[in-house]
Design a protein around this motif. Structure first.
Motif, PDB file in Angstrom:
ATOM      1  N   VAL A 132     -96.121-125.397  53.918  1.00  0.00           N
ATOM      2  CA  VAL A 132     -96.066-127.173  53.507  1.00  0.00           C
ATOM      3  C   VAL A 132     -97.913-127.156  52.273  1.00  0.00           C
ATOM      4  CG1 VAL A 132     -94.620-127.003  55.215  1.00  0.00           C
ATOM      5  CG2 VAL A 132     -97.503-127.405  55.291  1.00  0.00           C
ATOM      6  N   SER A 142     -99.841-122.174  55.233  1.00  0.00           N
ATOM      7  CA  SER A 142     -98.841-121.359  55.751  1.00  0.00           C
ATOM      8  C   SER A 142     -98.915-120.861  57.442  1.00  0.00           C
ATOM      9  CB  SER A 142     -99.029-120.419  54.555  1.00  0.00           C
ATOM     10  OG  SER A 142     -98.104-119.218  55.373  1.00  0.00           O
ATOM     11  N   ARG A 181    -101.932-125.462  49.832  1.00  0.00           N
ATOM     12  CA  ARG A 181    -100.176-124.979  50.318  1.00  0.00           C
ATOM     13  C   ARG A 181    -100.826-124.816  52.088  1.00  0.00           C
ATOM     14  NH1 ARG A 181     -95.278-126.764  48.975  1.00  0.00           N
ATOM     15  NH2 ARG A 181     -94.625-124.369  50.106  1.00  0.00           N
TER      16      ARG A 181
END
Length: 43
Positions: free
Chosen positions: A13, A22, A20
């Motif tokens: 996300v 993870s 990002r």
């Protein structure tokens, strides 16, 4: 559905800084994922 004791799928996300994040970044650590209802809804 992920059941208790089962590994979470490797989702990623965006963070507020644009990077990002993870699930795999935290393998081997205790992580709590919390999903809340859509904003401004009861519950």
């Amino acid at each position: 559905m992920v059941r208790e004791g089962q590994a979470a799928p490797d989702i990623a996300v965006p963070a507020t800084n644009g990077e990002r994040i993870s699930v795999s970044d935290y393998r081997g650590k205790i992580v709590v994922l919390y999903f809340y209802p859509k904003d401004a809804t009861p519950g």
